[in-house]
Each structure stands twice: as structure tokens, then as C-alpha cells.
Scaffold this motif. Structure first.
Motif, PDB file in Angstrom:
ATOM      1  N   GLY A 196      -0.684   2.453  -8.897  1.00  0.00           N
ATOM      2  CA  GLY A 196       0.614   2.533  -8.224  1.00  0.00           C
ATOM      3  C   GLY A 196       0.464   2.545  -6.717  1.00  0.00           C
ATOM      4  N   ASP A 197      -0.477   3.302  -6.192  1.00  0.00           N
ATOM      5  CA  ASP A 197      -0.710   3.337  -4.749  1.00  0.00           C
ATOM      6  C   ASP A 197      -1.074   1.946  -4.226  1.00  0.00           C
ATOM      7  OD1 ASP A 197      -0.212   6.056  -4.706  1.00  0.00           O
ATOM      8  OD2 ASP A 197      -2.331   6.634  -4.631  1.00  0.00           O
ATOM      9  N   GLU A 198      -1.910   1.246  -4.944  1.00  0.00           N
ATOM     10  CA  GLU A 198      -2.327  -0.100  -4.541  1.00  0.00           C
ATOM     11  C   GLU A 198      -1.144  -1.070  -4.574  1.00  0.00           C
ATOM     12  OE1 GLU A 198      -5.322  -2.910  -3.369  1.00  0.00           O
ATOM     13  OE2 GLU A 198      -5.613  -0.768  -3.682  1.00  0.00           O
ATOM     14  N   LEU A 199      -0.302  -0.950  -5.591  1.00  0.00           N
ATOM     15  CA  LEU A 199       0.851  -1.846  -5.712  1.00  0.00           C
ATOM     16  C   LEU A 199       1.906  -1.578  -4.642  1.00  0.00           C
ATOM     17  CD1 LEU A 199       1.117  -1.926  -9.590  1.00  0.00           C
ATOM     18  CD2 LEU A 199       0.429  -3.818  -8.093  1.00  0.00           C
ATOM     19  N   VAL A 200       2.107  -0.317  -4.296  1.00  0.00           N
ATOM     20  CA  VAL A 200       3.041   0.024  -3.218  1.00  0.00           C
ATOM     21  C   VAL A 200       2.554  -0.620  -1.918  1.00  0.00           C
ATOM     22  CG1 VAL A 200       3.882   1.922  -1.769  1.00  0.00           C
ATOM     23  CG2 VAL A 200       3.973   2.106  -4.266  1.00  0.00           C
ATOM     24  N   GLY A 201       1.261  -0.599  -1.698  1.00  0.00           N
ATOM     25  CA  GLY A 201       0.688  -1.239  -0.526  1.00  0.00           C
ATOM     26  C   GLY A 201       0.899  -2.748  -0.502  1.00  0.00           C
ATOM     27  N   ARG A 202       1.199  -3.321  -1.650  1.00  0.00           N
ATOM     28  CA  ARG A 202       1.457  -4.764  -1.749  1.00  0.00           C
ATOM     29  C   ARG A 202       2.957  -5.064  -1.773  1.00  0.00           C
ATOM     30  NH1 ARG A 202      -3.350  -7.582  -4.172  1.00  0.00           N
ATOM     31  NH2 ARG A 202      -4.996  -6.032  -4.074  1.00  0.00           N
ATOM     32  N   GLY A 203       3.775  -4.035  -1.519  1.00  0.00           N
ATOM     33  CA  GLY A 203       5.205  -4.245  -1.404  1.00  0.00           C
ATOM     34  C   GLY A 203       6.003  -4.102  -2.686  1.00  0.00           C
ATOM     35  N   LEU A 204       5.377  -3.664  -3.754  1.00  0.00           N
ATOM     36  CA  LEU A 204       6.092  -3.465  -5.009  1.00  0.00           C
ATOM     37  C   LEU A 204       6.570  -2.019  -5.124  1.00  0.00           C
ATOM     38  CD1 LEU A 204       3.666  -5.488  -7.273  1.00  0.00           C
ATOM     39  CD2 LEU A 204       5.937  -6.189  -6.539  1.00  0.00           C
ATOM     40  N   ARG A 205       7.561  -1.799  -5.938  1.00  0.00           N
ATOM     41  CA  ARG A 205       8.049  -0.437  -6.210  1.00  0.00           C
ATOM     42  C   ARG A 205       7.473   0.018  -7.539  1.00  0.00           C
ATOM     43  NH1 ARG A 205      14.310  -1.250  -4.579  1.00  0.00           N
ATOM     44  NH2 ARG A 205      13.944  -1.441  -2.342  1.00  0.00           N
ATOM     45  N   VAL A 206       7.113   1.291  -7.590  1.00  0.00           N
ATOM     46  CA  VAL A 206       6.522   1.835  -8.814  1.00  0.00           C
ATOM     47  C   VAL A 206       7.147   3.179  -9.155  1.00  0.00           C
ATOM     48  CG1 VAL A 206       4.312   0.677  -8.384  1.00  0.00           C
ATOM     49  CG2 VAL A 206       4.619   3.035  -7.660  1.00  0.00           C
ATOM     50  N   ARG A 207       7.111   3.494 -10.434  1.00  0.00           N
ATOM     51  CA  ARG A 207       7.564   4.800 -10.916  1.00  0.00           C
ATOM     52  C   ARG A 207       6.679   5.177 -12.092  1.00  0.00           C
ATOM     53  NH1 ARG A 207      12.509   3.617 -12.740  1.00  0.00           N
ATOM     54  NH2 ARG A 207      11.850   3.585 -14.889  1.00  0.00           N
ATOM     55  N   LEU A 208       6.000   6.297 -11.986  1.00  0.00           N
ATOM     56  CA  LEU A 208       5.185   6.804 -13.084  1.00  0.00           C
ATOM     57  C   LEU A 208       6.096   7.513 -14.071  1.00  0.00           C
ATOM     58  CD1 LEU A 208       2.332   7.231 -14.243  1.00  0.00           C
ATOM     59  CD2 LEU A 208       2.259   9.368 -12.968  1.00  0.00           C
ATOM     60  N   LEU A 258       3.332   3.017 -16.047  1.00  0.00           N
ATOM     61  CA  LEU A 258       3.714   2.761 -14.674  1.00  0.00           C
ATOM     62  C   LEU A 258       4.733   1.632 -14.690  1.00  0.00           C
ATOM     63  CD1 LEU A 258       3.008   3.591 -11.719  1.00  0.00           C
ATOM     64  CD2 LEU A 258       1.505   1.583 -11.685  1.00  0.00           C
ATOM     65  N   HIS A 259       5.955   1.953 -14.295  1.00  0.00           N
ATOM     66  CA  HIS A 259       7.004   0.944 -14.209  1.00  0.00           C
ATOM     67  C   HIS A 259       6.888   0.291 -12.835  1.00  0.00           C
ATOM     68  CE1 HIS A 259      10.821  -0.989 -15.074  1.00  0.00           C
ATOM     69  NE2 HIS A 259      11.175  -0.715 -13.820  1.00  0.00           N
ATOM     70  N   VAL A 260       6.736  -1.027 -12.810  1.00  0.00           N
ATOM     71  CA  VAL A 260       6.533  -1.765 -11.569  1.00  0.00           C
ATOM     72  C   VAL A 260       7.670  -2.767 -11.410  1.00  0.00           C
ATOM     73  CG1 VAL A 260       4.923  -3.181 -10.235  1.00  0.00           C
ATOM     74  CG2 VAL A 260       4.039  -1.565 -11.915  1.00  0.00           C
ATOM     75  N   MET A 261       8.232  -2.843 -10.191  1.00  0.00           N
ATOM     76  CA  MET A 261       9.330  -3.756  -9.924  1.00  0.00           C
ATOM     77  C   MET A 261       9.104  -4.478  -8.603  1.00  0.00           C
ATOM     78  SD  MET A 261      13.394  -3.004  -9.397  1.00  0.00           S
ATOM     79  CE  MET A 261      13.216  -2.442  -7.719  1.00  0.00           C
ATOM     80  N   ASN A 262       9.457  -5.749  -8.590  1.00  0.00           N
ATOM     81  CA  ASN A 262       9.450  -6.522  -7.354  1.00  0.00           C
ATOM     82  C   ASN A 262      10.804  -6.285  -6.686  1.00  0.00           C
ATOM     83  OD1 ASN A 262       9.797  -8.514  -5.400  1.00  0.00           O
ATOM     84  ND2 ASN A 262       8.621 -10.023  -6.552  1.00  0.00           N
ATOM     85  N   PRO A 263      10.860  -5.628  -5.523  1.00  0.00           N
ATOM     86  CA  PRO A 263      12.150  -5.322  -4.896  1.00  0.00           C
ATOM     87  C   PRO A 263      12.900  -6.567  -4.424  1.00  0.00           C
ATOM     88  CG  PRO A 263      10.366  -4.710  -3.438  1.00  0.00           C
ATOM     89  CD  PRO A 263       9.743  -5.109  -4.748  1.00  0.00           C
ATOM     90  N   ALA A 264      12.196  -7.682  -4.259  1.00  0.00           N
ATOM     91  CA  ALA A 264      12.842  -8.925  -3.844  1.00  0.00           C
ATOM     92  C   ALA A 264      13.488  -9.656  -5.019  1.00  0.00           C
ATOM     93  CB  ALA A 264      11.838  -9.844  -3.167  1.00  0.00           C
ATOM     94  N   ALA A 265      13.125  -9.256  -6.237  1.00  0.00           N
ATOM     95  CA  ALA A 265      13.672  -9.875  -7.448  1.00  0.00           C
ATOM     96  C   ALA A 265      13.629  -8.824  -8.545  1.00  0.00           C
ATOM     97  CB  ALA A 265      12.864 -11.105  -7.835  1.00  0.00           C
ATOM     98  N   SER A 266      14.646  -7.983  -8.615  1.00  0.00           N
ATOM     99  CA  SER A 266      14.621  -6.805  -9.490  1.00  0.00           C
ATOM    100  C   SER A 266      14.490  -7.140 -10.972  1.00  0.00           C
ATOM    101  CB  SER A 266      15.854  -5.940  -9.258  1.00  0.00           C
ATOM    102  OG  SER A 266      17.030  -6.669  -9.553  1.00  0.00           O
ATOM    103  N   ALA A 267      14.699  -8.395 -11.359  1.00  0.00           N
ATOM    104  CA  ALA A 267      14.484  -8.778 -12.755  1.00  0.00           C
ATOM    105  C   ALA A 267      12.995  -8.855 -13.084  1.00  0.00           C
ATOM    106  CB  ALA A 267      15.146 -10.115 -13.050  1.00  0.00           C
ATOM    107  N   LEU A 268      12.155  -8.933 -12.063  1.00  0.00           N
ATOM    108  CA  LEU A 268      10.710  -9.003 -12.270  1.00  0.00           C
ATOM    109  C   LEU A 268      10.153  -7.588 -12.331  1.00  0.00           C
ATOM    110  CD1 LEU A 268       9.879 -11.932  -9.833  1.00  0.00           C
ATOM    111  CD2 LEU A 268      10.005 -12.012 -12.325  1.00  0.00           C
ATOM    112  N   ASN A 313       6.041  -2.714 -17.402  1.00  0.00           N
ATOM    113  CA  ASN A 313       5.459  -1.403 -17.647  1.00  0.00           C
ATOM    114  C   ASN A 313       3.977  -1.589 -17.932  1.00  0.00           C
ATOM    115  OD1 ASN A 313       7.777   0.312 -17.439  1.00  0.00           O
ATOM    116  ND2 ASN A 313       8.492  -0.637 -19.310  1.00  0.00           N
ATOM    117  N   ILE A 314       3.144  -0.903 -17.170  1.00  0.00           N
ATOM    118  CA  ILE A 314       1.692  -1.000 -17.273  1.00  0.00           C
ATOM    119  C   ILE A 314       1.166   0.268 -17.946  1.00  0.00           C
ATOM    120  CG2 ILE A 314      -0.459  -1.301 -15.986  1.00  0.00           C
ATOM    121  CD1 ILE A 314       1.543  -3.647 -15.641  1.00  0.00           C
ATOM    122  N   LEU A 315       0.210   0.093 -18.840  1.00  0.00           N
ATOM    123  CA  LEU A 315      -0.427   1.207 -19.535  1.00  0.00           C
ATOM    124  C   LEU A 315      -1.892   1.289 -19.133  1.00  0.00           C
ATOM    125  CD1 LEU A 315       0.997   0.373 -23.060  1.00  0.00           C
ATOM    126  CD2 LEU A 315       1.894   2.037 -21.434  1.00  0.00           C
TER     127      LEU A 315
END
Length: 100
Positions: free
Chosen positions: A22-34, A44-54, A57-59
């Protein structure tokens, strides 16, 4: 009574790996929620803030060959020890530029 099943330890390990990713993905501009729901494994729920449909969930799961990050559709992403590689793959899949 102490937990001798290892469940607590493996849950803590899953959370630690997911937090690192999650820390690495936030650094790449993605939003995350554990997410740590009762009775199921953390994800880990990951979302692209520029396209919220993208979203995805990562395990983190342990197999005979070590810990791995997994897509929700049961495909391996990368070894959990290689957080940058996993983050790169997730970022590519959730990129709004895909296919352009």
C-alpha cells in the motif's frame, strides 16, 4: 489461552505485506485502503483516482514457495518480498492509459 494455530501470526504477516505494498502504491499515485474484516483474510483495496472504476482487491497468501501477492481472481502478482515489482504490475493493470 494462547493461539497455537498460527492464525494470528499469519494475519499479522498478511497485514504487514499489504501495508508495504500500500505504501508503494500510494507513492505511485493510487489510493489504497486496508480491509481487515472479521472472519476473513485482510485485503488491500486499490483504486486509480483518475478512473474510479479501475479498482482491485489484493491479497497476500503463503504457499509452499513463500508469500505472494494475489489478484482477487486467484492469479499471482509477484512475490511479497518484491514489493516494487508487485506495485509496478498493479499500477500497470489499474492504469487509465491501458490499451491506448
Amino acid at each position: 489461552m494462547p493461539d497455537t494455530t498460527g492464525t494470528s501470526a499469519s494475519t499479522q504477516t498478511r497485514i504487514a505485506y499489504l501495508e508495504k505494498l500500500g505504501d508503494e502504491l500510494v507513492g505511485r499515485g493510487l489510493r489504497v485502503r486496508l480491509t481487515v474484516p472479521l472472519g476473513t483474510q485482510p485485503s488491500l483495496h486499490v483504486m486509480n483516482p483518475a478512473a474510479s472504476a479501475l479498482t482491485e482487491n489484493i491479497l497476500a497468501e503463503q504457499g509452499a514457495d513463500g508469500w505472494w501477492f494475489w489478484w482477487s481472481w486467484a492469479e499471482r502478482i509477484a512475490q511479497a518480498s518484491d514489493v516494487p515489482a508487485a506495485a509496478e504490475r498493479v499500477a500497470q493493470v489499474l492504469s487509465a492509459d491501458q490499451g491506448q
